[in-house]
Every structure is written in structure tokens, then in C-alpha cells.
Motif scaffolding. Structure first.
Motif, short mmCIF file in Angstrom:
data_model
loop_
_atom_site.label_atom_id
_atom_site.label_comp_id
_atom_site.label_asym_id
_atom_site.label_seq_id
_atom_site.Cartn_x
_atom_site.Cartn_y
_atom_site.Cartn_z
N ASP A 68 0.02 -1.25 0.07
CA ASP A 68 -0.09 0.01 0.27
C ASP A 68 0.40 1.17 0.08
OD1 ASP A 68 -2.84 1.14 -0.30
OD2 ASP A 68 -2.49 1.34 2.08
N ALA A 91 -1.89 -5.64 7.73
CA ALA A 91 -2.57 -4.04 7.14
C ALA A 91 -1.79 -3.04 8.85
CB ALA A 91 -4.39 -3.06 7.51
N ARG A 118 -6.97 -1.08 5.06
CA ARG A 118 -6.23 -0.12 5.10
C ARG A 118 -7.15 1.12 5.64
NH1 ARG A 118 -3.30 -3.44 -0.66
NH2 ARG A 118 -1.34 -4.13 1.16
#
Length: 683
Positions: free
Chosen positions: A97, A289, A230
Motif C-alpha cells: 500500500d 495492515a 487499510r
């Protein structure tokens, strides 16, 4: 239990980060760069400092046509970056991410450093500040704050603004070394404003995010995918006060329940009574995450570098059997809960070993206590049935009763042949005892998700109509007490090994507690073996706030929690009930005078407690020297909206508790001092 000193640290803190400080960066000229905070929307952070290293973090996502795949990391001893001390390069991608975790090594102990990230286009993040730990042989004082339970979707995180304001006013040698975050960094349970036009129990709901997929249950939403989790971290980290705090200090973090599941255990997702299902994939998503957004020196089996998170392939599978410790050995469950290990020890000089545990991944399934509920008295459990069920087959030295006496009936004991409740699990509990026994730090501080303290009241002493519904012969009303066998094993070890300087700091309860840590309370043997401090929430609703909204004013039991005054104000009598007993609460209702209320207190209710505040928000400030530990509670008013004042707004009170290092065989003692404000109903 004797093991080589720092055994765990050797296996965790010297793992080889692939993205780490590179040779040849010292004395380089700084890169020409333009600060573009908009391209680094979650800011910067650092975490888990040692005496010579710290992890640096940022996120640089694609923004319109601006895509970055490489970041330069620069570290300097001055905020103007005139000279670069160390640095390196890191690749970022969608796989993580667009987050970056960079291990900076070969630093000096107990030093300030500044850092920044620069992309290949010459755009720079904001500048972050971090601090290394003292040398292992240093006698330097250690100062840190501890916090928990934040949700910008329902409240303001202005406690961080107060924390920053006060730290900036201190001299360098009086400033904080780090911030300890004890979990509920995010709340996966999400209310959307359109589903709740009147808010959530009096709180305004902000639509800071929407889950890309999500699962709607009743009037709230839950995450399902990695992208859902996320989304939470991205939104939370756009909060200006949280972002400023992470840019000022290194954070040390563990998770609590809401980083994965509201009421879950192991890899089972449970959301109150609304949703309950096996969720091995979701547990892995939650762990990934957390790893992507929380810079921490943690472990992942089979992945020593931790440059990228390696998600195991799992299948959502029901957990049908549990072993003697309440652990499901179903293979997918084991893969999921071991996909990230956050248990670790951090060292600050001679004075502090900080022991961190995972209090959710290995916990046993909850046992239903519905057969022993007292509906007239919500939010408490009758002590004796609760203890019998919590200990399971280990009750009464492995001799549990066949039946439990309750309300004049003998009810079959549903846990007679069931494992005791546990949150650590046998493997982690063994590790914790080994680390605790091996520590030679003066103070052994346990960073605990929810603390070990028992909170109760003497409902058996309620007079007249108020007392008519409390069952006979069940003992106290338990407000909060958890996992009794884990507590027994740990406190017996502390006693037998003559461990001193033991301190627990906890969160989760949305309340301030201060007191002495003990295995049991009267009429059992009361033997203080440490000190314990539990911090109020940063922003999440407290029990006082919830009951103020939801409990009817004509409820005859309301007095035990709330006393309504003619001017519309409400006294939090729940604090008095837990600290001093029910007769003190009734005297307070009659007179309005806390001195008269304390004069009739029951000394056996809470001999261990010095302060209880079920309505407090804020943070705890710990200062540790070679012979003294103090914890200052900084309590702020209910943070419904963000306060733009530089200090974050007014204070409710400031109370400090101090203890001196005790010798083996001695009991610890706490001294209390009110520094500011009026905590009369909390002490």
C-alpha cells in the motif's frame, strides 16, 4: 526460570532488514527537495527505538499523474538537514500500500534525530523527529506517555495536542522518550452518518471513510478485505493531531481487539451479538495492515527481513476443537494467528525493560454467563459464579463443583470440564515469565492491552429495596476482572521469584485506574506485588458517558452509577461505588459531600485502588528513575470536537502517583498528589 539475558532481543532486534541504512551516507550534502505534505498524506513516523536504531515510516501513494517507486531516506542530527548523518533508498509499491519501513542503524544512544523521505521527483515528506534509547548501562531517567482507544470518526484526538504542547515547553532532558500505544489504534466497527442520523449515543459521526467492500450488520459496518483495513489506517492517520504526535516521537505499539475484531478471539470474528464467523483470511488482513502502518520490530515466521509482509494462504475454517489451553489447533487458525508476532521486549538503559504481549491472538473462546446474570444490575457479574466459570476445570485446585448455587437453585456447572479462560496462551505465557525472570532492569513494565486490575463493589451490602434483587451468597459485584488463572500463574511467579519493580500499564477500559497490582482481594489473601496504571481513552466513549445517555433517570439503580443534581449536572457515582462501596455512594446522594461519603466507606472493597475514573479521557505520563516510578494522569474534558488551541484545550485534572523501588519481601506503596483540577469523585 533462568535463561540467557536478552535471549528474545537477540532473535528479534538483529534480524536483517533488507531496507536499512546504507554505508557511505555520512556527511553527504542533503538532497535538493521541495516539501510536499500532500504527496505524503499520512505523514511520517518512527517506532521501536533501541540505543542504536529506529524504524522510520511513511506512505507515498500515487497522486494523479505523480507516481513514485523509490524513496531516499535522509537522517540528520539537526532539523535543517545541513549535514546528512545516515540514509539509504527504499522501493515502494502497491504490494505494501505504498508504505515504507526503513531501519536506521548505527545511531548514538539517547539522541535526537530528524528524518525525511524524498521521492525521485524531488518531493519531500514533512520532517520527522525521533529519539534513540539510552545505552543499556545508562542510569538516565526514562519518560514516556501511554495511550489507547482513539476514533476520529466519533471524537477528537486533541489529547495529542496537549501532549505535544507540554513536551515542547520542557527542556530537552525533561522531554518524552517515546509514546506507548496500547491498542485500539483503529476501530474496525464503523457507524456511517447516513445510517445513524442522530449520531451514536450522543456522539456526532463524521464520514471520514467508507469501506470499499465492508459488511453491514444492523446499523454498523465491518471490514472484510485487506483494502478495508487499510482504509481505516489511512483515514485515521490524516488526523492532524495524531500525525503531529507520530512525527514528534517514536511510537511503540501493540494491538488490542479492534485492530481485528470487536469481540473476536484467535481468528474468529465476533461483533457483539451481530456477527460471528471463522475469519482466518480477515485475521491475516488485519495483521498485514497493522504491519504496513505501525513501524515496529516484530516477527513473521519464515520472513526474517520483513521487507514485505508474506501473507500465508489460509481458508476460513470453523474452529471446532480446543486444546487444554483453549487454543484451536486447526491448521488455518494457527497460520493466521502466527502470521505476525508482536510480543517483544524493549530496553531503556538500566532502568526499564518494557515487556509487550499480544492479548488477543491466543485468547480462549468466551464462556456464556447468561445463566448467572442479574438483569436488575447491568454491567456486573456475581463474583462466585463468575470465578468458578472463569477458572473452569482449574477452580479450587482442579476440583470444580458439579453445580453452582445461584438464586436459591443449584445450576449444573457448564465449565466443570472446560479449560480455564486465557488471553496469553501457554506458549506466550511461558515466554513472558522467562523474560520477566531474566530481566535485570530496575523496573519491569508490562505494556498490557487491558490491565490485570479487579474492579468490584459490595452490592451484597445494599440496604432495603435496592438490595432485594442482589442474589444471596454470590459475593461481590464484579465490574471488571479477567482471566484469573493467567493472573494466578504470573503473580505466583513474581512472588516466588521475589521480583521487584513490577509495573503494569494498560488501556482498553476507557477509564483511569491507579493502584497496587495483586493476585486477589479480601476476603482472600491480599498481597500487593506491583503497581498498575490504566489510562482513559484518547477519544472513545466512556462508561459514564454511555450510561448518562442510555440509563433512564427513574431507574432505581441509577444512583450506583450516576447522581443527578438539580442544576442538571451529573455526579459519576460509579467511581465512588467501585472505590468505597455502596454505602458511600448512598451517603453521597444524601449529602453531596465526598468527605461524609468516604467516612462510611468499606475498606475491603478496593484496598488496592487509589483512583478510579470511569469518565476520563487523556493520557498517562510515566517517569522512571533508578529508585522511583511516577505516573501522572492528564485528564481532559470529553473530546467531542477538535480544539484548535495550541494546548488542545482545558484540563479536567492532573493527578500523580509515585512509588519507590521496594526490596524483595516488601510491599509496594503508592503516594498520591493532586497537581491540578478537582478529581474529588475519583479518589
Amino acid at each position: 526460570m533462568k535463561i540467557p539475558r536478552r535471549k528474545f532481543l537477540q532473535s528479534s532486534f538483529f534480524i536483517g532488514f533488507a531496507i536499512a541504512t546504507k554505508k557511505g551516507w555520512a556527511n553527504k550534502l542533503p538532497t535538493l527537495a521541495v516539501e510536499r505534505r500532500d504527496l505524503f498524506p499520512q505523514g511520517v513516523a518512527s517506532g521501536d527505538p533501541t540505543s542504536n536504531s529506529v524504524i522510520l515510516w511513511t506512505r507515498r501513494p500515487p497522486e494523479q499523474d505523480s507516481v513514485a517507486k523509490t524513496l531516499v531516506v535522509e537522517i540528520s542530527t539537526t532539523p535543517d538537514f545541513k549535514k546528512i548523518l545516515a540514509g539509504g533508498t527504499a522501493n515502494i509499491s502497491a504490494d505494501s500500500d505504498w508504505t515504507c519501513r526503513f531501519l536506521t542503524t548505527e545511531l548514538e544512544p539517547n539522541r535526537e534525530y530528524w528524518y525525511r523521505f524524498i521521492d525521485e521527483h524531488g518531493f519531500a515528506s514533512r520532517i520527522g523527529r525521533t529519539i534513540t534509547a539510552p545505552r543499556n548501562d545508562s542510569d538516565a531517567p526514562v519518560r514516556f506517555t501511554f495511550v489507547s482507544c482513539q476514533c476520529p470518526n466519533e471524537g477528537a484526538l486533541t489529547a495529542y495536542r496537549r501532549m505535544i504542547f507540554e513536551d515542547e515547553a520542557r527542556s530537552r532532558d525533561q522531554q518524552l522518550n517515546f509514546v506507548l500505544h496500547l491498542g485500539d489504534f483503529i476501530y474496525e466497527v464503523t457507524w456511517y452518518a447516513e445510517d445513524n442520523p442522530n449520531g451514536n449515543r450522543g456522539r456526532r459521526i463524521r464520514n471520514l471513510y467508507k469501506f470499499p467492500q465492508g459488511r453491514k450488520v444492523s446499523n454498523f459496518h465491518l471490514p472484510v478485505t485487506l483494502e478495508d483495513y487499510r482504509t481505516l489506517y489511512r483515514a485515521y492517520l490524516e488526523d492532524p493531531d495524531l500525525q503531529d504526535a507520530r512525527a514528534r516521537w517514536p511510537f511503540v505499539g501493540i494491538w488490542d481487539n479492534h485492530e481485528f475484531a470487536w469481540a473476536g478471539y484467535q481468528s474468529q470474528y465476533v461483533a457483539g451479538g451481530g456477527y460471528n464467523a471463522p475469519a482466518q483470511n480477515q485475521k491475516v488482513f488485519a495483521n498485514q495492515a497493522w504491519w504496513e502502518f505501525i513501524p515496529a520490530m516484530v516477527q513473521q515466521p519464515g520472513n526474517p527481513s520483513l521487507e514485505h509482509f508474506k501473507a500465508p494462504v489460509v481458508v476460513d475454517t470453523p474452529m471446532e476443537k480446543f486444546n487444554e489451553e483453549g487454543l484451536s489447533e486447526e491448521p488455518n487458525n494457527l497460520l493466521a494467528i502466527h502470521s505476525l508476532k508482536i510480543q517483544r521486549v524493549l530496553r531503556w538503559g538500566k532502568n526499564v525493560d518494557l515487556l509487550l504481549t499480544d492479548n488477543w491472538s491466543f485468547r480462549s473462546p468466551d464462556m456464556s454467563t447468561d445463566d448467572f446474570a442479574v438483569p436488575e444490575y447491568p454491567r456486573v457479574d456475581p463474583q462466585i459464579p463468575f470465578e468458578i466459570m472463569n477458572y473452569g476445570r482449574h477452580y479450587n485446585n482442579d476440583n470444580p463443583p458439579d453445580t453452582i448455587r445461584f438464586n436459591g437453585k443449584d445450576i449444573p456447572n457448564p465449565t466443570k470440564n472446560v479449560h480455564a479462560q486465557t488471553y496469553l496462551g501457554s506458549e506466550q505465557r511461558r515466554w513472558f515469565l522467562e523474560q520477566l525472570g531474566a530481566s535485570n532492569a530496575r523496573w519491569k513494565i508490562w505494556g498490557h492491552g487491558f490491565g490485570t486490575m479487579e474492579v468490584r463493589s459490595d452490592y451484597q451490602n445494599l440496604p432495603g429495596e435496592l438490595g432485594s434483587k442482589w442474589p444471596k451468597d454470590v459475593g461481590y459485584a464484579v465490574i471488571d476482572n479477567r482471566f484469573l488463572r493467567d493472573k494466578d500463574i504470573i503473580f505466583d511467579f513474581i512472588r516466588d521469584q521475589k521480583i521487584t519493580g513490577f509495573c503494569v500499564v494498560g488501556g482498553d477500559r476507557h477509564a483511569f485506574h491507579a493502584g497496587l497490582a495483586s493476585k486477589a482481594l479480601p476476603p482472600k489473601k491480599y498481597e500487593p506485588l506491583g503497581v498498575e496504571f490504566i489510562v482513559g481513552s484518547i477519544s472513545q466513549q466512556t462508561l459514564f458517558e454511555v450510561l448518562e445517555v442510555t440509563m433512564k433517570k427513574d431507574n432505581p439503580k441509577r444512583v450506583l452509577s450516576l447522581i443527578d443534581q438539580p442544576d442538571g449536572k451529573v455526579i459519576p457515582s460509579m467511581n465512588v461505588t467501585a472505590l468505597h462501596g455502596v454505602l458511600s455512594t448512598l451517603k453521597l446522594q444524601e449529602t453531596g459531600d465526598m468527605e461524609q461519603a468516604r467516612a462510611v466507606r468499606n475498606p475491603d472493597v478496593a484496598p488496592h485502588l487509589s483512583l478510579v475514573d470511569f469518565g476520563g479521557h487523556g493520557y498517562g505520563l510515566v517517569t522512571v528513575t533508578s529508585n522511583q516510578l511516577s505516573t501522572e494522569f492528564v485528564c481532559i474534558p470529553r473530546p467531542l470536537e477538535r480544539n484548535d488551541r495550541p494546548d488542545g484545550g482545558p484540563l479536567t485534572y492532573r493527578v500523580v502517583h509515585r512509588t519507590h523501588l521496594w526490596k524483595p519481601g516488601e510491599a509496594p506503596k503508592l503516594e498520591q498528589e493532586i497537581l491540578e483540577g478537582d478529581p474529588r469523585y475519583c479518589i
